[in-house]
Scaffold this motif. Structure first.
Motif, PDB file in Angstrom:
ATOM      1  N   PRO A 121       0.827  -1.215   0.000  1.00 40.96           N
ATOM      2  CA  PRO A 121       0.000   0.000   0.000  1.00 40.96           C
ATOM      3  C   PRO A 121       0.860   1.263   0.000  1.00 40.96           C
ATOM      4  N   VAL A 122       0.445   2.241  -0.796  1.00 41.48           N
ATOM      5  CA  VAL A 122       1.136   3.530  -0.891  1.00 41.48           C
ATOM      6  C   VAL A 122       0.171   4.615  -0.425  1.00 41.48           C
ATOM      7  N   VAL A 123       0.661   5.482   0.451  1.00 42.72           N
ATOM      8  CA  VAL A 123      -0.120   6.623   0.916  1.00 42.72           C
ATOM      9  C   VAL A 123       0.649   7.874   0.522  1.00 42.72           C
ATOM     10  N   ARG A 124       0.017   8.740  -0.228  1.00 40.66           N
ATOM     11  CA  ARG A 124       0.653  10.011  -0.606  1.00 40.66           C
ATOM     12  C   ARG A 124       0.360  11.026   0.491  1.00 40.66           C
ATOM     13  N   VAL A 125       1.382  11.745   0.918  1.00 40.55           N
ATOM     14  CA  VAL A 125       1.219  12.725   1.987  1.00 40.55           C
ATOM     15  C   VAL A 125       1.814  14.062   1.579  1.00 40.55           C
ATOM     16  N   ASP A 126       1.189  15.118   2.050  1.00 45.61           N
ATOM     17  CA  ASP A 126       1.636  16.476   1.769  1.00 45.61           C
ATOM     18  C   ASP A 126       3.007  16.683   2.412  1.00 45.61           C
ATOM     19  N   GLU A 127       3.964  17.114   1.623  1.00 45.43           N
ATOM     20  CA  GLU A 127       5.305  17.317   2.179  1.00 45.43           C
ATOM     21  C   GLU A 127       5.695  18.788   2.225  1.00 45.43           C
ATOM     22  N   ARG A 128       4.706  19.676   2.068  1.00 43.79           N
ATOM     23  CA  ARG A 128       5.014  21.108   2.160  1.00 43.79           C
ATOM     24  C   ARG A 128       5.594  21.419   3.528  1.00 43.79           C
ATOM     25  N   PHE A 129       6.571  22.246   3.552  1.00 45.24           N
ATOM     26  CA  PHE A 129       7.229  22.751   4.768  1.00 45.24           C
ATOM     27  C   PHE A 129       8.160  21.752   5.442  1.00 45.24           C
ATOM     28  N   THR A 130       8.213  20.489   4.999  1.00 50.20           N
ATOM     29  CA  THR A 130       9.048  19.530   5.728  1.00 50.20           C
ATOM     30  C   THR A 130      10.526  19.913   5.668  1.00 50.20           C
ATOM     31  N   SER A 131      11.006  20.430   4.540  1.00 50.21           N
ATOM     32  CA  SER A 131      12.418  20.820   4.459  1.00 50.21           C
ATOM     33  C   SER A 131      12.712  21.997   5.385  1.00 50.21           C
ATOM     34  N   LYS A 132      11.788  22.966   5.439  1.00 50.86           N
ATOM     35  CA  LYS A 132      11.969  24.104   6.347  1.00 50.86           C
ATOM     36  C   LYS A 132      11.935  23.642   7.801  1.00 50.86           C
ATOM     37  N   LEU A 133      11.011  22.749   8.126  1.00 52.30           N
ATOM     38  CA  LEU A 133      10.932  22.220   9.489  1.00 52.30           C
ATOM     39  C   LEU A 133      12.176  21.406   9.827  1.00 52.30           C
ATOM     40  N   ALA A 134      12.687  20.666   8.857  1.00 56.87           N
ATOM     41  CA  ALA A 134      13.895  19.875   9.077  1.00 56.87           C
ATOM     42  C   ALA A 134      15.078  20.793   9.375  1.00 56.87           C
ATOM     43  N   PHE A 135      15.201  21.871   8.610  1.00 59.18           N
ATOM     44  CA  PHE A 135      16.298  22.806   8.829  1.00 59.18           C
ATOM     45  C   PHE A 135      16.172  23.461  10.199  1.00 59.18           C
ATOM     46  N   LYS A 136      14.947  23.822  10.575  1.00 62.64           N
ATOM     47  CA  LYS A 136      14.710  24.420  11.897  1.00 62.64           C
ATOM     48  C   LYS A 136      15.063  23.420  13.000  1.00 62.64           C
ATOM     49  N   ALA A 137      14.704  22.160  12.813  1.00 59.85           N
ATOM     50  CA  ALA A 137      15.039  21.132  13.799  1.00 59.85           C
ATOM     51  C   ALA A 137      16.553  20.997  13.939  1.00 59.85           C
ATOM     52  N   MET A 138      17.257  21.115  12.824  1.00 61.89           N
ATOM     53  CA  MET A 138      18.722  21.037  12.861  1.00 61.89           C
ATOM     54  C   MET A 138      19.306  22.231  13.625  1.00 61.89           C
ATOM     55  N   LEU A 139      18.741  23.410  13.396  1.00 63.21           N
ATOM     56  CA  LEU A 139      19.177  24.604  14.120  1.00 63.21           C
ATOM     57  C   LEU A 139      18.908  24.447  15.614  1.00 63.21           C
ATOM     58  N   ASP A 140      17.678  24.044  15.931  1.00 63.08           N
ATOM     59  CA  ASP A 140      17.264  23.909  17.325  1.00 63.08           C
ATOM     60  C   ASP A 140      18.084  22.870  18.077  1.00 63.08           C
ATOM     61  N   SER A 141      18.562  21.862  17.360  1.00 62.36           N
ATOM     62  CA  SER A 141      19.328  20.808  18.028  1.00 62.36           C
ATOM     63  C   SER A 141      20.807  21.178  18.176  1.00 62.36           C
ATOM     64  N   GLY A 142      21.184  22.347  17.652  1.00 59.47           N
ATOM     65  CA  GLY A 142      22.546  22.830  17.833  1.00 59.47           C
ATOM     66  C   GLY A 142      23.566  22.283  16.843  1.00 59.47           C
ATOM     67  N   LEU A 143      23.106  21.751  15.718  1.00 64.54           N
ATOM     68  CA  LEU A 143      24.059  21.256  14.726  1.00 64.54           C
ATOM     69  C   LEU A 143      24.889  22.409  14.167  1.00 64.54           C
ATOM     70  N   LYS A 144      26.129  22.150  13.930  1.00 62.93           N
ATOM     71  CA  LYS A 144      27.036  23.151  13.382  1.00 62.93           C
ATOM     72  C   LYS A 144      26.676  23.434  11.919  1.00 62.93           C
TER      73      LYS A 144
END
Length: 137
Positions: A86-109
């Motif tokens: 089974p394949v479920v298509r999901v909206d991926e809008r904003f995931t890259s921005k959220l991922a980058f924010k998560a990286m910032l918030d976690s203190g990655l260099k």
């Protein structure tokens, strides 16, 4: 059985997976997109997967994005190769921005934050965790 999420792109595909109870989403890896079908064939042989989420890129006005055509080709090939999965298509809008924010918030260099593969993997994880959260409520 696990749920797998794919943030498929022209060059790279970020992959996330749940635990067997489908409670927690974790980043699995990032692979070259042209190897995705082979990677999945191997993964499905080792792990029980209930379904696969594949990101569906959309513009802000909900129209398909420029990368939609590439993803649709992959989805067709996926369904042809794994007709029972089974394949479920999901909206991926904003995931890259959220991922980058998560990286910032976690203190990655800065050097770590420039790792596009890591961004793709975190994007897939966010997509999968969002799906799990919506499924629960």
């Amino acid at each position: 059985m696990r749920i797998l999420a794919l943030d498929y792109g022209q060059k790279r595909t970020g992959i996330a997976v749940t635990d067997e109870l489908q409670i927690i989403a974790s980043g699995l890896t990032t692979i070259a997109s042209e190897t995705a079908i082979d990677f999945l064939r191997d993964y499905f042989a080792k792990e029980k997967v209930a379904k696969v989420l594949i990101g569906e890129p959309r513009q802000m006005d909900n129209t398909p994005s420029e990368s939609t055509a590439v993803i649709e080709v992959f989805v067709s090939k996926f369904k042809e190769t794994f007709p029972d999965m089974p394949v479920v298509r999901v909206d991926e809008r904003f995931t890259s921005k959220l991922a980058f924010k998560a990286m910032l918030d976690s203190g990655l260099k800065k050097k770590q934050r420039q790792d596009k593969g890591l961004i793709d993997e975190i994007s897939a994880t966010i997509m999968l965790q969002d799906y799990l959260t919506r499924k629960m409520f």
